[in-house]
Design a protein around this motif. Sequence first.
Motif, PDB file in Angstrom:
ATOM      1  N   MET A   1       0.831  -1.200   0.000  1.00 23.61           N
ATOM      2  CA  MET A   1       0.000   0.000   0.000  1.00 23.61           C
ATOM      3  C   MET A   1       0.865   1.249   0.000  1.00 23.61           C
ATOM      4  SD  MET A   1      -3.011  -1.254  -0.005  1.00 23.61           S
ATOM      5  CE  MET A   1      -3.780  -2.825   0.345  1.00 23.61           C
ATOM      6  N   ASN A   2       1.894   1.234   0.859  1.00 22.54           N
ATOM      7  CA  ASN A   2       2.757   2.401   0.957  1.00 22.54           C
ATOM      8  C   ASN A   2       3.476   2.688  -0.341  1.00 22.54           C
ATOM      9  OD1 ASN A   2       1.937   2.715   3.535  1.00 22.54           O
ATOM     10  ND2 ASN A   2       3.794   1.890   4.483  1.00 22.54           N
ATOM     11  N   THR A   3       3.894   1.636  -1.038  1.00 16.87           N
ATOM     12  CA  THR A   3       4.562   1.803  -2.320  1.00 16.87           C
ATOM     13  C   THR A   3       3.606   2.439  -3.317  1.00 16.87           C
ATOM     14  OG1 THR A   3       5.603  -0.292  -1.786  1.00 16.87           O
ATOM     15  CG2 THR A   3       6.049   0.594  -3.960  1.00 16.87           C
ATOM     16  N   ARG A   4       2.376   1.956  -3.331  1.00 13.96           N
ATOM     17  CA  ARG A   4       1.358   2.506  -4.234  1.00 13.96           C
ATOM     18  C   ARG A   4       1.131   3.979  -3.964  1.00 13.96           C
ATOM     19  NH1 ARG A   4      -3.061  -2.408  -3.521  1.00 13.96           N
ATOM     20  NH2 ARG A   4      -1.972  -3.915  -4.806  1.00 13.96           N
ATOM     21  N   ILE A   5       1.039   4.308  -2.678  1.00 14.63           N
ATOM     22  CA  ILE A   5       0.771   5.694  -2.290  1.00 14.63           C
ATOM     23  C   ILE A   5       1.957   6.573  -2.648  1.00 14.63           C
ATOM     24  CG2 ILE A   5       0.472   7.203  -0.287  1.00 14.63           C
ATOM     25  CD1 ILE A   5      -1.237   4.780   0.876  1.00 14.63           C
ATOM     26  N   GLN A   6       3.154   6.070  -2.359  1.00 20.92           N
ATOM     27  CA  GLN A   6       4.363   6.843  -2.647  1.00 20.92           C
ATOM     28  C   GLN A   6       4.460   7.169  -4.134  1.00 20.92           C
ATOM     29  OE1 GLN A   6       6.150   8.157  -0.083  1.00 20.92           O
ATOM     30  NE2 GLN A   6       6.878   9.350  -1.805  1.00 20.92           N
ATOM     31  N   LYS A   7       4.111   6.205  -4.976  1.00 21.28           N
ATOM     32  CA  LYS A   7       4.152   6.431  -6.426  1.00 21.28           C
ATOM     33  C   LYS A   7       3.230   7.580  -6.825  1.00 21.28           C
ATOM     34  CE  LYS A   7       5.402   1.996  -8.462  1.00 21.28           C
ATOM     35  NZ  LYS A   7       4.847   0.653  -8.676  1.00 21.28           N
ATOM     36  N   ILE A   8       2.042   7.587  -6.236  1.00 21.35           N
ATOM     37  CA  ILE A   8       1.075   8.632  -6.569  1.00 21.35           C
ATOM     38  C   ILE A   8       1.576   9.987  -6.102  1.00 21.35           C
ATOM     39  CG2 ILE A   8      -1.235   9.518  -6.059  1.00 21.35           C
ATOM     40  CD1 ILE A   8      -2.194   6.628  -6.046  1.00 21.35           C
ATOM     41  N   VAL A   9       2.069  10.034  -4.860  1.00 19.42           N
ATOM     42  CA  VAL A   9       2.543  11.306  -4.311  1.00 19.42           C
ATOM     43  C   VAL A   9       3.712  11.838  -5.152  1.00 19.42           C
ATOM     44  CG1 VAL A   9       3.597  12.417  -2.291  1.00 19.42           C
ATOM     45  CG2 VAL A   9       1.681  10.854  -1.997  1.00 19.42           C
ATOM     46  N   ASP A  10       4.600  10.950  -5.570  1.00 23.60           N
ATOM     47  CA  ASP A  10       5.727  11.366  -6.420  1.00 23.60           C
ATOM     48  C   ASP A  10       5.226  11.938  -7.744  1.00 23.60           C
ATOM     49  OD1 ASP A  10       7.461  10.567  -4.480  1.00 23.60           O
ATOM     50  OD2 ASP A  10       8.020   8.677  -5.435  1.00 23.60           O
ATOM     51  N   ALA A  11       4.270  11.255  -8.339  1.00 24.06           N
ATOM     52  CA  ALA A  11       3.730  11.708  -9.623  1.00 24.06           C
ATOM     53  C   ALA A  11       3.050  13.065  -9.472  1.00 24.06           C
ATOM     54  CB  ALA A  11       2.739  10.679 -10.168  1.00 24.06           C
ATOM     55  N   VAL A  12       2.329  13.220  -8.380  1.00 25.03           N
ATOM     56  CA  VAL A  12       1.618  14.467  -8.110  1.00 25.03           C
ATOM     57  C   VAL A  12       2.620  15.616  -7.960  1.00 25.03           C
ATOM     58  CG1 VAL A  12       0.275  15.649  -6.313  1.00 25.03           C
ATOM     59  CG2 VAL A  12      -0.445  13.409  -7.133  1.00 25.03           C
ATOM     60  N   LYS A  13       3.711  15.348  -7.236  1.00 22.79           N
ATOM     61  CA  LYS A  13       4.739  16.367  -7.029  1.00 22.79           C
ATOM     62  C   LYS A  13       5.385  16.779  -8.343  1.00 22.79           C
ATOM     63  CE  LYS A  13       7.832  15.473  -3.960  1.00 22.79           C
ATOM     64  NZ  LYS A  13       8.579  14.571  -3.047  1.00 22.79           N
ATOM     65  N   LYS A  14       5.604  15.796  -9.210  1.00 21.61           N
ATOM     66  CA  LYS A  14       6.202  16.098 -10.516  1.00 21.61           C
ATOM     67  C   LYS A  14       5.331  17.072 -11.300  1.00 21.61           C
ATOM     68  CE  LYS A  14       9.089  12.123 -11.581  1.00 21.61           C
ATOM     69  NZ  LYS A  14       8.665  10.727 -11.400  1.00 21.61           N
ATOM     70  N   ASN A  15       4.027  16.971 -11.080  1.00 18.08           N
ATOM     71  CA  ASN A  15       3.107  17.862 -11.779  1.00 18.08           C
ATOM     72  C   ASN A  15       2.942  19.195 -11.068  1.00 18.08           C
ATOM     73  OD1 ASN A  15       2.537  16.069 -13.840  1.00 18.08           O
ATOM     74  ND2 ASN A  15       0.949  15.044 -12.649  1.00 18.08           N
ATOM     75  N   GLY A  16       3.725  19.405 -10.016  1.00 14.00           N
ATOM     76  CA  GLY A  16       3.684  20.680  -9.328  1.00 14.00           C
ATOM     77  C   GLY A  16       2.559  20.826  -8.317  1.00 14.00           C
ATOM     78  N   HIS A  17       1.923  19.716  -7.969  1.00 12.87           N
ATOM     79  CA  HIS A  17       0.876  19.771  -6.948  1.00 12.87           C
ATOM     80  C   HIS A  17       1.442  19.373  -5.588  1.00 12.87           C
ATOM     81  CE1 HIS A  17      -1.486  19.369 -10.667  1.00 12.87           C
ATOM     82  NE2 HIS A  17      -2.434  20.025 -10.009  1.00 12.87           N
ATOM     83  N   ASP A  18       0.780  19.843  -4.542  1.00 15.94           N
ATOM     84  CA  ASP A  18       1.216  19.502  -3.179  1.00 15.94           C
ATOM     85  C   ASP A  18       0.475  18.299  -2.625  1.00 15.94           C
ATOM     86  OD1 ASP A  18       2.699  21.907  -3.134  1.00 15.94           O
ATOM     87  OD2 ASP A  18       0.887  22.995  -2.563  1.00 15.94           O
ATOM     88  N   GLY A  19      -0.651  17.986  -3.222  1.00 12.07           N
ATOM     89  CA  GLY A  19      -1.445  16.895  -2.679  1.00 12.07           C
ATOM     90  C   GLY A  19      -2.461  16.418  -3.696  1.00 12.07           C
ATOM     91  N   ILE A  20      -3.135  15.342  -3.351  1.00 13.11           N
ATOM     92  CA  ILE A  20      -4.163  14.815  -4.241  1.00 13.11           C
ATOM     93  C   ILE A  20      -5.323  14.283  -3.401  1.00 13.11           C
ATOM     94  CG2 ILE A  20      -2.979  12.578  -4.408  1.00 13.11           C
ATOM     95  CD1 ILE A  20      -4.208  12.378  -7.280  1.00 13.11           C
ATOM     96  N   VAL A  21      -6.520  14.528  -3.901  1.00  6.92           N
ATOM     97  CA  VAL A  21      -7.732  14.022  -3.270  1.00  6.92           C
ATOM     98  C   VAL A  21      -8.234  12.859  -4.108  1.00  6.92           C
ATOM     99  CG1 VAL A  21     -10.148  14.548  -2.733  1.00  6.92           C
ATOM    100  CG2 VAL A  21      -8.360  16.227  -2.257  1.00  6.92           C
ATOM    101  N   ILE A  22      -8.514  11.747  -3.467  1.00 11.59           N
ATOM    102  CA  ILE A  22      -8.999  10.565  -4.179  1.00 11.59           C
ATOM    103  C   ILE A  22     -10.343  10.172  -3.590  1.00 11.59           C
ATOM    104  CG2 ILE A  22      -8.550   8.124  -4.655  1.00 11.59           C
ATOM    105  CD1 ILE A  22      -5.558   8.883  -4.616  1.00 11.59           C
ATOM    106  N   SER A  23     -11.348  10.089  -4.456  1.00 13.36           N
ATOM    107  CA  SER A  23     -12.698   9.873  -3.926  1.00 13.36           C
ATOM    108  C   SER A  23     -13.377   8.625  -4.476  1.00 13.36           C
ATOM    109  CB  SER A  23     -13.569  11.096  -4.237  1.00 13.36           C
ATOM    110  OG  SER A  23     -13.625  11.298  -5.635  1.00 13.36           O
TER     111      SER A  23
END
Length: 103
Positions: free
Chosen positions: A3-25
Amino acid sequence: GTMNTRIQKIVDAVKKNGHDGIVISKGSDIKYLTGFTGEYGVAVLLLTEKKNYFVTDGRFEFQAAQEAEGFEVVVYGEGLNYFCQTGKLAAEAGVKLCAICGA
């Protein structure tokens, strides 16, 4: 764990796009990322660099705390909904630019 690996991948991708966070619903995404087995449509995730939040209502607080490892479980306040609560959290977490995924 996985789970942590999955989350880390998303957070890294989000950061690359210049965002600070992501909301998943989306329920299936939440299940995939947290292992939460509750019904769909009862939670929203806020992933940030520093902390991951699992926003839900009081009925699922205990279950989320048990299942969603590494998440801070936040129960949304009266008169708020998931998105209001998530917006407040994002502001408190210093998220200026937030990506939103799923609906």
